[in-house]
Design a protein around this motif. Structure first.
Motif, PDB file in Angstrom:
ATOM      1  N   ALA A 350      -3.827 -12.483 -12.486  1.00  0.00           N
ATOM      2  CA  ALA A 350      -2.959 -11.353 -12.144  1.00  0.00           C
ATOM      3  C   ALA A 350      -3.688 -10.028 -12.324  1.00  0.00           C
ATOM      4  O   ALA A 350      -3.566  -9.120 -11.485  1.00  0.00           O
ATOM      5  CB  ALA A 350      -1.702 -11.393 -13.011  1.00  0.00           C
ATOM      6  N   PHE A 351      -4.466  -9.912 -13.407  1.00  0.00           N
ATOM      7  CA  PHE A 351      -5.188  -8.670 -13.663  1.00  0.00           C
ATOM      8  C   PHE A 351      -6.265  -8.444 -12.598  1.00  0.00           C
ATOM      9  O   PHE A 351      -6.423  -7.332 -12.076  1.00  0.00           O
ATOM     10  CB  PHE A 351      -5.822  -8.720 -15.051  1.00  0.00           C
ATOM     11  N   GLY A 352      -7.008  -9.508 -12.261  1.00  0.00           N
ATOM     12  CA  GLY A 352      -8.028  -9.391 -11.233  1.00  0.00           C
ATOM     13  C   GLY A 352      -7.436  -9.023  -9.879  1.00  0.00           C
ATOM     14  O   GLY A 352      -7.990  -8.182  -9.158  1.00  0.00           O
ATOM     15  N   TYR A 353      -6.306  -9.642  -9.537  1.00  0.00           N
ATOM     16  CA  TYR A 353      -5.649  -9.323  -8.273  1.00  0.00           C
ATOM     17  C   TYR A 353      -5.219  -7.858  -8.245  1.00  0.00           C
ATOM     18  O   TYR A 353      -5.380  -7.168  -7.234  1.00  0.00           O
ATOM     19  CB  TYR A 353      -4.436 -10.237  -8.073  1.00  0.00           C
ATOM     20  N   THR A 354      -4.663  -7.377  -9.360  1.00  0.00           N
ATOM     21  CA  THR A 354      -4.217  -5.987  -9.432  1.00  0.00           C
ATOM     22  C   THR A 354      -5.383  -5.025  -9.276  1.00  0.00           C
ATOM     23  O   THR A 354      -5.277  -4.000  -8.583  1.00  0.00           O
ATOM     24  CB  THR A 354      -3.502  -5.727 -10.774  1.00  0.00           C
ATOM     25  N   ILE A 355      -6.516  -5.354  -9.911  1.00  0.00           N
ATOM     26  CA  ILE A 355      -7.690  -4.473  -9.830  1.00  0.00           C
ATOM     27  C   ILE A 355      -8.248  -4.420  -8.417  1.00  0.00           C
ATOM     28  O   ILE A 355      -8.518  -3.334  -7.870  1.00  0.00           O
ATOM     29  CB  ILE A 355      -8.781  -4.934 -10.818  1.00  0.00           C
ATOM     30  N   PHE A 356      -8.413  -5.586  -7.794  1.00  0.00           N
ATOM     31  CA  PHE A 356      -9.091  -5.629  -6.501  1.00  0.00           C
ATOM     32  C   PHE A 356      -8.179  -5.257  -5.331  1.00  0.00           C
ATOM     33  O   PHE A 356      -8.670  -4.992  -4.233  1.00  0.00           O
ATOM     34  CB  PHE A 356      -9.721  -7.006  -6.281  1.00  0.00           C
ATOM     35  N   THR A 357      -6.874  -5.250  -5.532  1.00  0.00           N
ATOM     36  CA  THR A 357      -5.963  -4.802  -4.475  1.00  0.00           C
ATOM     37  C   THR A 357      -5.397  -3.423  -4.783  1.00  0.00           C
ATOM     38  O   THR A 357      -4.484  -2.967  -4.100  1.00  0.00           O
ATOM     39  CB  THR A 357      -4.797  -5.807  -4.304  1.00  0.00           C
ATOM     40  N   ARG A 358      -5.942  -2.802  -5.803  1.00  0.00           N
ATOM     41  CA  ARG A 358      -5.455  -1.487  -6.225  1.00  0.00           C
ATOM     42  C   ARG A 358      -5.746  -0.439  -5.148  1.00  0.00           C
ATOM     43  O   ARG A 358      -6.863  -0.328  -4.646  1.00  0.00           O
ATOM     44  CB  ARG A 358      -6.135  -1.116  -7.538  1.00  0.00           C
ATOM     45  N   VAL A 359      -4.741   0.346  -4.804  1.00  0.00           N
ATOM     46  CA  VAL A 359      -4.889   1.403  -3.803  1.00  0.00           C
ATOM     47  C   VAL A 359      -5.158   2.715  -4.535  1.00  0.00           C
ATOM     48  O   VAL A 359      -4.379   3.102  -5.415  1.00  0.00           O
ATOM     49  CB  VAL A 359      -3.612   1.519  -2.933  1.00  0.00           C
ATOM     50  N   PRO A 360      -6.232   3.419  -4.184  1.00  0.00           N
ATOM     51  CA  PRO A 360      -6.577   4.669  -4.894  1.00  0.00           C
ATOM     52  C   PRO A 360      -5.723   5.848  -4.470  1.00  0.00           C
ATOM     53  O   PRO A 360      -6.229   6.943  -4.194  1.00  0.00           O
ATOM     54  CB  PRO A 360      -8.049   4.865  -4.536  1.00  0.00           C
ATOM     55  N   LEU A 361      -4.431   5.619  -4.401  1.00  0.00           N
ATOM     56  CA  LEU A 361      -3.496   6.676  -4.044  1.00  0.00           C
ATOM     57  C   LEU A 361      -2.203   6.458  -4.810  1.00  0.00           C
ATOM     58  O   LEU A 361      -1.629   5.368  -4.776  1.00  0.00           O
ATOM     59  CB  LEU A 361      -3.218   6.673  -2.531  1.00  0.00           C
ATOM     60  N   GLU A 362      -1.773   7.487  -5.509  1.00  0.00           N
ATOM     61  CA  GLU A 362      -0.521   7.403  -6.278  1.00  0.00           C
ATOM     62  C   GLU A 362       0.541   8.217  -5.544  1.00  0.00           C
ATOM     63  O   GLU A 362       0.324   9.387  -5.207  1.00  0.00           O
ATOM     64  CB  GLU A 362      -0.743   7.973  -7.678  1.00  0.00           C
ATOM     65  N   ILE A 457      -6.157   2.482   2.777  1.00  0.00           N
ATOM     66  CA  ILE A 457      -5.408   3.296   1.818  1.00  0.00           C
ATOM     67  C   ILE A 457      -4.032   3.558   2.408  1.00  0.00           C
ATOM     68  O   ILE A 457      -3.844   4.438   3.257  1.00  0.00           O
ATOM     69  CB  ILE A 457      -6.134   4.615   1.490  1.00  0.00           C
ATOM     70  N   LEU A 458      -3.081   2.781   1.982  1.00  0.00           N
ATOM     71  CA  LEU A 458      -1.724   2.827   2.525  1.00  0.00           C
ATOM     72  C   LEU A 458      -0.733   2.547   1.409  1.00  0.00           C
ATOM     73  O   LEU A 458      -0.859   1.551   0.691  1.00  0.00           O
ATOM     74  CB  LEU A 458      -1.567   1.798   3.643  1.00  0.00           C
ATOM     75  N   VAL A 459       0.246   3.435   1.257  1.00  0.00           N
ATOM     76  CA  VAL A 459       1.286   3.257   0.251  1.00  0.00           C
ATOM     77  C   VAL A 459       2.638   3.402   0.930  1.00  0.00           C
ATOM     78  O   VAL A 459       2.874   4.354   1.696  1.00  0.00           O
ATOM     79  CB  VAL A 459       1.159   4.285  -0.897  1.00  0.00           C
ATOM     80  N   VAL A 460       3.534   2.454   0.647  1.00  0.00           N
ATOM     81  CA  VAL A 460       4.891   2.469   1.199  1.00  0.00           C
ATOM     82  C   VAL A 460       5.873   2.542   0.035  1.00  0.00           C
ATOM     83  O   VAL A 460       5.817   1.719  -0.884  1.00  0.00           O
ATOM     84  CB  VAL A 460       5.162   1.221   2.056  1.00  0.00           C
TER      85      VAL A 460
END
Length: 472
Positions: A350-362, A457-460
């Protein structure tokens, strides 16, 4: 009232060992030089940690320091990734994963962390090495300390402390180099141009390293580290621990290699004290498992060397389990160990998935709660939102904002914004819709923020649109 008679059957020798002053003065431990397989393992693991500690801050990545915790700018660079205070939850999860890793390793093989990877003991062994270089091996150091002061003694002591100070200062500079750019820091150290905070932290860490690894050593593990106190809670009879095989070693006694020691009623232990002389915490493993033991394997190496010299089978002191010592079968796979392993693997995935799919936009969207809605001059229904957009990359980006969820929904503001690297932008927007499109009082609407120069880089995000209650 009749009392049950009690008879003390403790052997006299055991009584003498158990009788001690709780406030006795600390006895200096002189660790003897030795060789062995577990020492080689410890040297490899310690060398890997030291190399990573001293070199990672010097690695460059995309024109900047690869690992840099930039506290003034609230940016934490770890190779190709940049983390922000908003990512604090990731740090929490990482600490939880490390804690479960420690629990799993402890249940399986005892205090391997302490013996092979703990920074306190990695630096302690480094300081012991420097001590041996300057003053000689165990017997030479003991003789030197007992001898009166002389030029030779002063020279050896001075060399030892100079080596200690050098290791402590370089360690402090390397540590501070993870928070202040290391190349500039080293240049400032060389020219005596340090700032007050850099001076303070280099001095503090150097003194702490010098004191902990040079003077306190095992006292840190025994009295300051909480792990030594609660580790036994995680042990069971199938945990690998360093133990002395009493059934094989007793009765102890010195002997000649020429005699039949079995006929003399002696065990394999020749009572040479080698296991005690190499122990960095000064315990006698033959007295049983003790919380001071850091499972470094030094006593195993020393005892095996003596057994080989005597022509006996090695393993009198070894990594084993209570079940094995009692002649029972050891169960490597057991419910608690499997449980720790499953949870640890799940958290790592779960941690690895979160890191590698992390979007650099808040993206945070706050709806104006001052009023439910506005009615514009042209009869449209208006909602006001405050968008907080944080660019968590090291380059500037242009983003396009779009909305959906109601037919005819309009974004009145400019839908394209430019956000600089590391910038947090507050962007108020107004959203209009024809009231004829509203069949109920509230709707879920969707905000989409897309980087124009990077499709990944896409946030919904969803929010609410409030309108008037429909007429009946």
């Amino acid at each position: 009232m009749n009392q049950i008679p009690v008879k003390d059957v403790t052997p006299a020798s055991k009584k003498e060992k158990e009788s001690y002053d709780l406030y006795a003065k600390r006895e200096h431990i002189y660790v003897k030089f030795y060789k062995g397989i577990f020492k080689n393992f410890r040297i490899i693991s310690g060398a890997m940690m030291l190399v990573m500690f001293y070199t990672f801050s010097w690695i460059q990545w995309d024109g900047r320091q690869a690992v840099l915790f930039d506290l003034p700018n609230r940016q934490f660079h770890v190779f190709g990734m940049t983390f922000w205070p908003q990512d604090f939850m990731l740090l929490s999860w990482l600490l939880i994963i490390l804690a479960f890793t420690l629990f799993f390793v402890t249940v399986f093989a005892g205090r391997l962390w302490c013996g092979y990877a703990c920074p306190q003991f990695v630096w302690t062994w480094l300081f012991i090495w420097a001590e041996r270089v300057a003053e000689g091996d165990r017997n030479q150091r003991m003789k030197l300390d007992k001898s009166p002061w002389s030029g030779t003694k002063a020279r050896k002591k001075a060399l030892k402390h100079l080596l200690w100070v050098f290791i402590a200062v370089t360690s402090a500079i390397a540590f501070v180099g993870y928070f202040s750019p290391i190349r500039e820091l080293v240049g400032n150290v060389a020219t005596w141009n340090l700032g007050p905070w850099e001076t303070w932290w280099i001095g503090f860490i150097a003194v702490a390293t010098y004191a902990n690894a040079g003077w306190l050593r095992e006292q840190v593990c025994i009295y300051m580290c909480p792990y030594a106190r609660f580790q036994s809670v995680m042990f069971d009879q199938d945990t690998l621990i360093i133990s002395y095989d009493e059934s094989r070693g007793e009765r102890r006694g010195k002997r000649s290699k020429k005699i039949d020691y079995k006929a003399e009623g002696l065990g394999d232990c020749i009572d040479c004290g080698a296991c005690v002389h190499v122990c960095p915490v000064g315990i006698d493993i033959r007295d049983g498992l003790q919380y001071e033991c850091v499972a470094c394997g030094a006593c195993v190496d020393a005892c095996d060397d003596i057994m080989n010299r005597m022509g006996y089978e090695p393993g009198l002191v070894r990594y084993t389990t209570e079940h094995q010592l009692d002649g029972n079968k050891t169960h490597l796979l057991r419910p608690r160990l499997i449980g720790y392993f499953v949870v640890l693997i799940a958290m790592c995935i779960a941690f690895g998935y979160t890191i590698f799919t992390r979007v650099p936009l808040e993206v945070d969207i706050l709806r104006d709660r001052g009023q439910l809605y506005n009615e514009t001059s042209n009869g449209k229904i208006e909602n006001v939102y405050q968008l907080k957009l944080a660019n968590k990359e090291q380059i500037d980006h242009r983003y396009k904002i779009s909305i959906s969820g109601i037919d005819g929904l309009e974004l009145i503001n400019n839908p394209v914004v430019t956000i600089k690297s590391g910038e947090l932008l507050d962007y108020p927007i107004r959203v209009h819709v024809d009231p004829n499109q509203l069949e109920r009082a509230n709707y879920n609407i969707t905000f989409t923020v897309q980087a124009l120069d990077d499709e990944s880089i896409l946030v919904v995000e969803e929010n609410r649109f409030i309108g008037p209650a429909p007429r009946r």
